[in-house]
Design a protein around this motif. Structure first.
Motif, short mmCIF file in Angstrom:
data_model
loop_
_atom_site.label_atom_id
_atom_site.label_comp_id
_atom_site.label_asym_id
_atom_site.label_seq_id
_atom_site.Cartn_x
_atom_site.Cartn_y
_atom_site.Cartn_z
N GLN A 841 0.84 -1.21 0.00
CA GLN A 841 0.00 0.00 0.00
C GLN A 841 0.87 1.26 0.00
OE1 GLN A 841 -2.65 -1.26 3.35
NE2 GLN A 841 -4.27 -0.59 1.97
N ASP A 842 1.74 1.36 -0.99
CA ASP A 842 2.70 2.48 -0.98
C ASP A 842 2.10 3.79 -1.51
OD1 ASP A 842 2.48 1.47 -3.46
OD2 ASP A 842 4.64 1.24 -3.85
N THR A 843 0.79 3.78 -1.88
CA THR A 843 0.15 5.05 -2.29
C THR A 843 -1.06 5.35 -1.41
OG1 THR A 843 -1.22 3.83 -3.86
CG2 THR A 843 0.82 4.80 -4.73
N HIS A 844 -1.11 4.73 -0.24
CA HIS A 844 -2.26 4.90 0.67
C HIS A 844 -2.39 6.36 1.11
CE1 HIS A 844 -4.82 4.40 4.20
NE2 HIS A 844 -5.15 3.20 3.73
N PRO A 845 -3.65 6.92 1.16
CA PRO A 845 -3.81 8.35 1.54
C PRO A 845 -3.30 8.67 2.95
CG PRO A 845 -5.95 7.22 1.34
CD PRO A 845 -4.93 6.31 0.78
N ALA A 846 -3.21 7.66 3.84
CA ALA A 846 -2.77 7.96 5.22
C ALA A 846 -1.26 8.13 5.35
CB ALA A 846 -3.25 6.84 6.15
N ILE A 847 -0.49 7.85 4.27
CA ILE A 847 0.99 7.93 4.35
C ILE A 847 1.43 9.33 4.78
CG2 ILE A 847 3.12 7.85 2.98
CD1 ILE A 847 1.80 5.49 1.42
N ASN A 848 0.79 10.34 4.19
CA ASN A 848 1.15 11.73 4.56
C ASN A 848 0.95 11.98 6.04
OD1 ASN A 848 2.09 12.70 2.18
ND2 ASN A 848 0.07 13.34 1.43
N ASP A 849 -0.18 11.43 6.58
CA ASP A 849 -0.45 11.61 8.02
C ASP A 849 0.62 10.93 8.87
OD1 ASP A 849 -2.85 13.09 7.79
OD2 ASP A 849 -3.97 11.27 7.31
N VAL A 850 1.05 9.72 8.44
CA VAL A 850 2.08 8.98 9.19
C VAL A 850 3.40 9.77 9.18
CG1 VAL A 850 3.45 6.85 9.25
CG2 VAL A 850 1.00 6.74 8.73
N LEU A 851 3.78 10.26 8.00
CA LEU A 851 5.03 11.04 7.89
C LEU A 851 4.95 12.30 8.76
CD1 LEU A 851 5.69 10.77 4.04
CD2 LEU A 851 6.90 9.55 5.86
N TRP A 852 3.74 12.94 8.74
CA TRP A 852 3.56 14.15 9.57
C TRP A 852 3.68 13.82 11.05
CZ3 TRP A 852 -0.43 14.71 13.13
CH2 TRP A 852 -0.48 15.95 13.79
N ALA A 853 3.06 12.68 11.47
CA ALA A 853 3.08 12.28 12.89
C ALA A 853 4.52 12.01 13.35
CB ALA A 853 2.21 11.05 13.09
N CYS A 854 5.30 11.34 12.48
CA CYS A 854 6.70 11.05 12.85
C CYS A 854 7.53 12.34 12.90
CB CYS A 854 7.31 10.08 11.84
SG CYS A 854 6.57 8.43 11.96
N ALA A 855 7.27 13.24 11.96
CA ALA A 855 8.00 14.53 11.95
C ALA A 855 7.67 15.32 13.21
CB ALA A 855 7.61 15.31 10.70
N LEU A 856 6.36 15.28 13.62
CA LEU A 856 5.94 15.99 14.84
C LEU A 856 6.66 15.40 16.05
CD1 LEU A 856 3.84 17.90 16.35
CD2 LEU A 856 2.38 15.88 16.51
N SER A 857 6.68 14.06 16.16
CA SER A 857 7.32 13.38 17.32
C SER A 857 8.82 13.72 17.35
CB SER A 857 7.16 11.87 17.20
OG SER A 857 5.83 11.56 16.91
N HIS A 858 9.45 13.68 16.18
CA HIS A 858 10.88 13.97 16.07
C HIS A 858 11.15 15.40 16.51
CE1 HIS A 858 14.65 14.87 13.78
NE2 HIS A 858 14.98 13.64 14.20
N SER A 859 10.25 16.33 16.13
CA SER A 859 10.49 17.74 16.49
C SER A 859 10.28 17.97 17.99
CB SER A 859 9.55 18.65 15.69
OG SER A 859 8.24 18.54 16.18
N VAL A 881 7.76 3.25 2.78
CA VAL A 881 7.31 4.26 3.75
C VAL A 881 8.24 4.25 4.96
CG1 VAL A 881 5.39 5.01 5.23
CG2 VAL A 881 4.91 4.07 2.97
N LEU A 882 8.55 3.03 5.45
CA LEU A 882 9.43 2.92 6.63
C LEU A 882 10.81 3.51 6.33
CD1 LEU A 882 8.42 -0.66 7.80
CD2 LEU A 882 8.03 1.45 9.07
N SER A 883 11.36 3.23 5.13
CA SER A 883 12.70 3.76 4.81
C SER A 883 12.67 5.29 4.69
CB SER A 883 13.26 3.12 3.54
OG SER A 883 12.46 3.48 2.43
#
Length: 993
Positions: A841-859, A881-883
């Motif tokens: 599922q490498d084009t799933h619409p939730a991917i952007n949300d996951v990347l945003w959530a990880c960026a938020l946690s990292h910040s 997505v994981l990479s």
């Protein structure tokens, strides 16, 4: 003379040269019996040249030389002169005449020829014998051709109008007592019956489809209203042999398989006036038992009627026929108590007689019979009132009646009310020409009428034919009658009603007519079950809305109380009420009883409901500013109108009238609009309605116009009017908008009150439907700390059970945007627990949300990243997505958001240590699993893409300390397992050794 000949010159035009035509006309007893013209024009009407010659002869008789018939002239010639005459004649026309002349000469010289068996010889210039038929010339072939052409055009290219003008021509001929009228009608009908579509419809088993039936009605208004044929057979002066000839013809058409059936399903046993008043209710309405009634049945029945009745003869032959005064006590079937003659015959039949008299050029006689019929209807109305007085108590207790007329006069095939109305108003028209035709074009200027006193032996001095016309129209329209069966008959009821009302609107109501109107309206209101406006009506009674709308508007300036009483009474539509009391059907004195059936098939119900709505709208408009009247009208609407979209239309109408662009709003009517709008909200709350959003928006606009109290009220009682989503996203959001505050020019306490109501609503909606209302609730509560905290807590409580990751991510992003990053992190973490991303599922619409959530946690810092990574590893199985997450986390140091009170080392994170080590292992594992999954179904055209995928995998492997060893083992493993895929393994070797 009997023969006219001449030459007619048509002058030259810009395109045509001058032309000369030879014309010959024969005539007999003031009728043109045959015509010929050199122009060869084919038409049912005479060509211009025939008309020109006729007019020349009429206007300039002195210029036309009158000669003896040619036989007389020949008689005066001797033997030599005759020889000379014939030879000159043959020489002048030898090409045309010579063959005929030779043939005649041979026959005359043969002693036993047919020509020698007869005395004398024909003379075209001499008149016909006194016994010969004499009628106007009619080119029958042309009539056939034209009707066939118009029918084939199926109502297009103006053919409907053309056919109607042909029917008008038939009427005109009948009025002039021209025997061609019936001939022409026969020719037209023959073509209608030969229309190929008739057999087509029959084969398809559709009968005439409703659309085509209407087309035929348009085309053949009169043939298929039966009126013309009924008129023809009812000619008061037709010979017996003529009538039997028509009867044979009508029966022949009626027996044809393709003959259209009569549109209204009228039973065979219809009541006539003589027994209607005492008839019992034993009528079986079994449709199977009914004989087949065709469009010609009424005309066939009309052939049995005659004019010999001495009472009828006296009625139509004198204005002063009255009963002797000493006979006026007690009951009489021939006269009323004032001594005026009555005509006790089935009403439509009696009216057909009137139409026949009118059509055949006997207007005075038609008027006399009309007056007798109206006096009979008045007597009937009086008797029905008396019957009702005895039954009133019982009927009102039951609240319903089984009494009604099965045969309505409005929409009846013979159009009885229209016929009487027309006969009476024609006598009152001010124009020179008494136009007898019902024109469909709708004359540009309405006719002007004057009062013409009724001429009778004993009559009130103030009665006029015009007031009688109004009276009979009101009587007929107000007759309670059961809705006929079938779309066509029901549609006809509506159309006939509209036609009569259009004619009534041509009458200017002077004091005399207003008096007639008031008197008849009172009678209709008191008329019990015999009146459609009586207190109790039959469940399947034809509604009175259209009629009542006319009465309301006509009465309003003269008697407002009566106007409202009548219109409010007419608002009902009992066929839509769920319970139908069956009532007692054994009672005597019923006109015709109909036991209420299941829900009947009312094809025109949509139209009838919209008419009910029109009536209500007319009353609302008139009652503007009168609180008491508005309240009554509002109650009638709420009780009688069952369609939400119609109530919404009324609410919109009331709002428009209450808020004129050029003056102040009317609060009384605005409140009615709001109340109707609230009713619509309640009606459509739990049912699907495609206009619902529009309705909700409109209601807020209306409440805003009413004022702040109305807005507070709808916010406080939202749960009975709106869904939680509508309440938060449309209602509260609009109420709190800048535009609303400006529109109402609110002070601070009012603004606070509205805001407080909106926040309370928001929290209630969030509790009831957190999935759809949480975000709107947070937005509405932003300016109040306690409310905002409560809304946030509702979201947290609902997160574990009732909300999707999409909803939670959306609220989390909102929180970050509002400056609550830790709350955003908490919601994002909750959202991650609901998510599951498979390897492909490498084009799933939730991917952007996951990347945003990880960026938020990292910040936020190492701790938050350490908390979210296990959730990511658990939810996301897609290697790319994981990479991507891994790459982003190694590019900058964590904790850059700068949360107050936290120290930030500023160092980059290592993939060998927690928390990134766990993410790296998961990513490598995902690449291995994905590779095996892809290789099970790979096709040669995807080999290139696969090699690129392995290259990306290598980049991730190399982030680990022993990554190059791991990757080499992985490749060796692949070569071993998939050695069968030689070409692919060759590519792997080329790229990775």
């Amino acid at each position: 003379g009997f023969h006219l000949s001449g030459t007619v010159t048509e002058p030259a035009t810009a395109t045509e040269p001058e032309m000369t035509y030879k014309v010959a006309i024969s005539f007999d007893r003031c009728k043109i019996t045959s015509v010929t013209c050199g122009c060869g024009n084919k038409d049912i009407f005479y060509c211009a040249h025939v008309v020109a010659l006729s007019l020349y002869r009429i206007r300039k008789p002195d210029q036309v030389k009158l000669r003896l018939p040619i036989s007389e002239t020949l008689f005066q010639m001797n033997r030599d002169q005759l020889q000379k005459f014939v030879q000159y004649l043959i020489t002048a026309h030898h090409t045309e005449v010579l063959p005929t002349a030779q043939k005649l000469a041979d026959e005359i010289l043969s002693s036993n020829s047919e020509i020698n068996q007869v005395h004398g010889a024909p003379d075209p210039t001499a008149g016909a014998s006194i016994d010969d038929e004499n009628c106007w010339h009619l080119d029958e072939e042309q009539v056939r051709e034209q009707v066939k052409l118009f029918l084939s055009q199926g109502g297009y290219y103006g053919s409907g109008k053309q056919l109607n003008s042909m029917f008008a021509k038939v009427r005109e001929m009948l009025r002039m007592r021209d025997s061609n009228g019936a001939r022409m009608l026969t020719l037209i009908t023959e073509q209608f019956m030969a229309d190929p579509r008739l057999s087509l419809w029959r084969q398809q088993g559709t009968g005439i489809t409703e659309k085509c039936r209407q087309l035929w009605d348009e085309l053949g208004k009169d043939v298929y209203k039966r009126q013309l044929w009924v008129c023809v057979v009812l000619n008061p002066h037709c010979k017996l042999e003529e009538k039997s000839c028509w009867l044979r013809q009508l029966r022949k058409w009626g027996e044809m398989d393709v003959c259209p059936l009569e549109d209204g399903n009228y039973g065979n046993e219809l009541p006539n006036i003589t027994n209607a008043l005492t008839q019992s209710s034993g009528h079986s309405q079994d449709s199977l038992a009914r004989p087949r009634r065709t469009v010609f049945t009424r005309a066939i029945e009309g052939c049995d009627l005659h004019w010999q009745d001495s009472h009828l003869q006296r009625i139509i032959s004198s204005d002063f026929y009255v009963s002797p005064s000493y006979q006026r006590e007690g009951e009489s079937l021939l006269f009323n108590s004032q001594g005026q003659p009555l005509w006790l015959e089935h009403v439509p039949t009696a009216c057909a007689r009137v139409d026949a008299l009118r059509s055949h050029g006997y207007p005075r006689e038609a008027l006399r019979l009309t007056v007798a019929i109206i006096n009979t209807l008045r007597l009937q109305q009086q008797r029905q009132l008396e019957i009702y007085k005895h039954q009133k108590k019982e009927l009102l207790q039951r609240g319903a009646t089984t009494i009604t007329n099965l045969e309505g006069w409005v929409g009846h095939p013979l159009n009885p009310i229209g016929c009487l109305f027309l006969t009476l108003t024609e006598a009152c028209r001010l124009e020179e020409e008494n136009c007898l035709e019902i024109s469909d074009a709708g004359d540009s200027k309405p006719p002007v009428y004057q009062h013409v006193p009724v001429v009778t032996g004993s009559q009130d001095g103030d009665e006029s034919y015009l007031s009688l016309a109004l009276e009979v129209a009101l009587m007929g329209m107000g007759q309670q009658r059961v809705m006929p069966e079938g779309l066509y008959a029901q549609d006809k009821v509506c159309r006939n009603e509209e036609q009569i009302i259009a004619r009534l609107q041509d009458l200017e109501l002077d004091p005399v007519l207003v008096q007639t109107l008031r008197k008849q309206c009172i009678l209709l209101l008191e008329g019990g079950p015999f009146s459609g406006l009586g207190e109790v009506i039959h469940r399947e009674s034809v509604p009175m809305h259209t009629f009542a709308k006319y009465l309301f508007s006509a009465l309003l300036p003269h008697d407002a109380d009566l106007a409202y009483k009548l219109a409010l009474r007419a608002m009902r539509l009992p066929v839509l009420e769920t319970t139908a009391p069956s009532g007692d059907v054994t009672h005597p004195h019923h006109l015709v009883s109909v036991v209420p059936s299941r829900y009947p098939r009312w094809f025109t119900l949509g139209h009838l409901e919209s008419q009910q709505c029109e009536l209500a709208s007319t009353m609302l408009t008139a009652a503007k500013g009168d609180m008491l009247r508005l309240r009554t009208v509002l109650e009638a609407i709420q009780k009688n109108i069952h369609s939400s979209s119609l109530i919404f239309k009324l609410a919109q109408d009331a709002f428009k009238i209450a808020t004129p662009a050029d003056s102040n709003s009317d609060t009384t009517l605005l409140n009615v609009a709001l109340e109707l709008g609230l009713q619509v909200m309640r009606m459509t709350l739990s049912t699907l309605n495609w206009r619902r959003r529009e309705m909700v928006r409109w209601l807020v606009t209306c409440a805003t116009e009413v004022g702040v109290r109305a807005l507070v009220s709808i916010l406080q009682s939202w749960y009975s009017l709106f869904t939680p989503t509508e309440a938060t996203s449309i209602v509260a959001a609009t109420v709190m908008s800048h535009n609303t505050i400006l529109r109402l020019s609110l002070d601070y306490p009012q603004r606070e009150e509205l805001a407080s109501c909106a926040r309370t609503l928001a929290l209630q909606c969030a509790m009831k439907d957190p999935q759809n209302c949480a975000l709107s609730a947070l937005t509405l509560c932003e300016k109040d700390h306690i409310a905002f905290e409560t809304a946030y807590q509702i979201v947290i409580d609902a997160a574990s059970t009732g909300m999707t990751y999409t909803q939670l991510f959306t609220i989390a992003r909102y929180m970050e945007h509002r400056g609550y990053p830790l709350r955003a992190f908490k919601l994002a973490s909750l959202a991650m627990t609901h998510l599951n991303l498979a390897y492909n599922q490498d084009t799933h619409p939730a991917i952007n949300d996951v990347l945003w959530a990880c960026a938020l946690s990292h910040s936020l810092g190492k701790n938050e990243l350490a908390a979210i990574i296990p959730l990511v590893v658990k939810s996301v199985h897609c290697a790319t997505v994981l990479s991507d997450i891994l790459r982003r986390c190694t590019m900058t140091a964590p904790g850059l958001a700068g949360i107050p009170g936290r120290r930030n080392s500023g160092k980059l994170m290592s993939t060998d240590k927690a928390p990134l080590r766990q993410l790296l292992d998961a990513t490598i594992s995902a690449y291995i699993n994905t590779t095996h999954s892809r290789l099970t179904h790979i096709s040669p055209r995807h080999y290139g893409e696969f090699i690129e995928f392995l290259s990306k995998a290598r980049e991730t492997f190399l982030l680990a300390q022993d990554g190059h060893i791991q990757f080499a083992q992985f490749i060796d493993n692949l070569k071993q397992i998939y050695k069968g895929k030689k070409k692919l393994m060759l590519l792997v070797r080329e790229r990775f050794g």
